[in-house]
Structure formats: structure tokens, C-alpha cells
Design a protein around this motif. Structure first.
Motif, short mmCIF file in Angstrom:
data_model
loop_
_atom_site.label_atom_id
_atom_site.label_comp_id
_atom_site.label_asym_id
_atom_site.label_seq_id
_atom_site.Cartn_x
_atom_site.Cartn_y
_atom_site.Cartn_z
N UNK A 2 0.83 -1.21 0.00
CA UNK A 2 0.00 0.00 0.00
C UNK A 2 0.86 1.25 0.00
N UNK A 3 1.95 1.23 0.76
CA UNK A 3 2.82 2.40 0.85
C UNK A 3 3.50 2.67 -0.48
N UNK A 4 4.06 1.63 -1.08
CA UNK A 4 4.74 1.78 -2.36
C UNK A 4 3.74 2.14 -3.45
N UNK A 5 2.53 1.60 -3.37
CA UNK A 5 1.51 1.90 -4.37
C UNK A 5 1.16 3.37 -4.43
N UNK A 6 1.28 4.07 -3.31
CA UNK A 6 0.93 5.49 -3.28
C UNK A 6 1.91 6.35 -4.08
N UNK A 7 3.13 5.88 -4.25
CA UNK A 7 4.15 6.68 -4.95
C UNK A 7 4.53 6.08 -6.29
N UNK A 8 3.86 4.99 -6.69
CA UNK A 8 4.18 4.33 -7.95
C UNK A 8 3.91 5.25 -9.14
N UNK A 9 4.91 5.43 -9.98
CA UNK A 9 4.74 6.22 -11.19
C UNK A 9 4.67 7.71 -10.97
N UNK A 10 5.11 8.21 -9.83
CA UNK A 10 5.04 9.65 -9.56
C UNK A 10 6.43 10.29 -9.52
N UNK A 11 7.39 9.65 -10.16
CA UNK A 11 8.73 10.21 -10.23
C UNK A 11 9.59 9.93 -9.03
N UNK A 12 9.12 9.09 -8.12
CA UNK A 12 9.87 8.77 -6.90
C UNK A 12 10.79 7.58 -7.17
N UNK A 13 12.05 7.72 -6.86
CA UNK A 13 13.03 6.65 -7.07
C UNK A 13 12.96 5.66 -5.92
N UNK A 14 12.74 4.40 -6.25
CA UNK A 14 12.79 3.32 -5.26
C UNK A 14 13.94 2.39 -5.64
N UNK A 15 14.93 2.31 -4.78
CA UNK A 15 16.09 1.47 -5.05
C UNK A 15 15.80 0.08 -4.48
N UNK A 16 15.42 -0.85 -5.37
CA UNK A 16 14.96 -2.16 -4.92
C UNK A 16 16.08 -2.98 -4.28
N UNK A 17 17.30 -2.85 -4.77
CA UNK A 17 18.40 -3.62 -4.19
C UNK A 17 18.66 -3.18 -2.75
N UNK A 18 18.63 -1.88 -2.51
CA UNK A 18 18.84 -1.38 -1.14
C UNK A 18 17.69 -1.81 -0.24
N UNK A 19 16.46 -1.73 -0.76
CA UNK A 19 15.31 -2.16 0.04
C UNK A 19 15.42 -3.65 0.36
N UNK A 20 15.79 -4.47 -0.61
CA UNK A 20 15.93 -5.91 -0.37
C UNK A 20 16.97 -6.17 0.71
#
Length: 239
Positions: free
Chosen positions: A163-181
Motif C-alpha cells: 500500500x505504501x509503495x503503491x501510493x508513490x508508484x509512477x510519480x517520479x519517486x526513485x525506489x532502489x529495490x536492491x537497497x530495500x531488499x
């Protein structure tokens, strides 16, 4: 504080490389087959033992040392989050992931090299701050969520991320998946350290943005004042 030894630094580098390689492979799976992407997306918000459709794609991608469900869960969480992104956003993720600093470029005996390149990449806290700066999230909501995440166990953390990630999906916010993992994989062992880093990054990014706004306003005020002074001087000359 005792400096980390070579073996510890090398272990961190290896773990980070595995995380980045896993993200690359998941992005390739999603790009190569809509059915595979749907299979991975089907595990969004679900515990490992309910992610039956994901196994055929991830069994060979998750490092073999992660045999227990608890150790495999973070990989499944990140894979599902990636698969839930729109194609255009996933393409941007793939481009960033391929351009990310290679963690093995510097020697583990040089802490200022490899470790710095990894830790300067955005963690979840920095991404949420970026979302606030871009107007995708309210500051109060982002801060409350971060403080809540800092207190919960890994199971609750995993269930709240979609839900949290869905709120910022496609809005220009960078999510670094490797760091999150990497952070999710270490949550059960280093929760306080990781949560503190998220909060520090959040307020650091927010503070930088607020200072930039203040500087801009000060420059505008100074420019207006200079313009008014010039107009006054011009009026006096005409008189």
C-alpha cells in the motif's frame, strides 16, 4: 568505534551484489513475459507459504543459502512489488539498476569507496521524503508511517509495503529495490539500525528541500528589493 575488518566489508559487498543481481533478474523476468509478471504480482502482500505461483520463477533466483521461508520472504516481497509496477516505471527501474555503481569496483580494504557508493543510494526513508517533496505524499502521513514501520516486526513490515509503495508508484519517486531488499533481509537482526537510517535519511532529504525553498524565497525577496530600489531611484531622477 572499531573499524570493520576486510572480511566484514567483503561480506557486505557480496550481499549487496547478490541483491542487485536479483533485482536485475526479476526485472528481466517481468519484461520477458506478461504471464510471469502476473505470477510474481500475485504474491503482493502475501506470506511466503501463499505465494505458490512465484516459486517457478524465483526458486532459481533466490540465493541458495536462503533456504528457510523467513530468509526467502524478503526476496518474494521485493519481486512482487517490482512486478506490481507499470511497464514504463519498471523500464526506468531497470535503467537505474543497470547504471547503479558496481559494488565490487573498490577494494573492501577501502571503506570510503564501495561502502560509500552503496549507502549514498536512496533507502526507503529517502524515497518517502522525495515523495513528500514531489507532493505525492503528505509529510505527516509519511513521517507517521516511518515511525510505525520502525516499531513493527518483519511480517507487519512486509504486509504494509504494498500500500505504501503503491501510493508513490509512477510519480517520479526513485525506489532502489536492491537497497530495500538488503534492508528487509537484515530487518530481523538489525531493525533498530535500519529504521534509524531510514528516519535519518528522510529528515536529511526533507531538510535539504526545505532549505532550498528558503534560499529561493530569500533570493526572490532580494531581487524584488533591488527592483524596487531601482524603480525608486528612476522616479527620483525623473523628478
Amino acid at each position: 568505534m572499531t573499524a570493520p575488518n576486510t572480511a566484514t566489508l567483503q561480506g557486505s559487498v557480496d550481499r549487496q551484489q547478490r541483491a542487485q543481481e536479483f533485482v536485475r533478474q526479476v526485472l528481466e523476468v517481468c519484461a520477458g513475459s506478461k504471464r510471469a509478471q502476473a505470477d510474481l504480482r500475485s504474491g503482493l502482500g502475501l506470506p511466503y507459504d501463499r505465494c505458490q505461483r512465484m516459486h517457478r520463477h524465483l526458486m532459481r533466483l533466490v540465493p541458495e543459502r536462503n533456504r528457510h521461508p523467513e530468509a526467502r520472504q524478503p526476496y518474494y516481497v521485493v519481486a512482487a512489488l517490482i512486478a506490481a509496477r507499470s511497464r514504463g516505471v519498471r523500464d526506468e527501474d531497470a535503467e537505474r539498476n543497470s547504471a547503479a555503481p558496481a559494488q565490487g569496483d573498490a577494494s573492501p580494504s577501502e571503506p570510503g569507496g564501495t561502502a560509500q557508493s552503496w549507502w549514498q543510494r536512496p533507502n526507503l526513508g529517502a524515497s518517502l521524503a522525495e515523495a513528500v517533496n514531489l507532493g505525492a505524499l503528505a509529510a505527516g502521513s509519511a513521517e507517521s508511517e516511518l515511525h510505525l514501520l520502525a516499531r513493527v516486526g518483519s511480517e507487519s513490515l512486509h504486509s504494509r509495503l504494498p500500500a505504501l509503495v503503491g501510493q508513490v508508484n509512477g510519480r517520479g519517486v526513485v525506489l532502489d529495490w536492491a537497497v530495500l531488499l538488503d534492508d528487509l533481509a537484515g530487518w530481523d537482526y538489525s531493525q533498530d539500525r535500519i529504521a534509524t537510517r531510514w528516519l535519518e535519511s528522510y529528515f536529511r532529504v526533507r531538510d535539504a528541500a526545505e532549505r532550498a525553498v528558503e534560499r529561493g524565497q530569500a533570493e526572490l525577496s532580494a531581487a524584488d528589493g533591488h527592483s524596487n530600489d531601482s524603480n525608486d531611484a528612476f522616479s527620483e531622477e525623473k523628478q
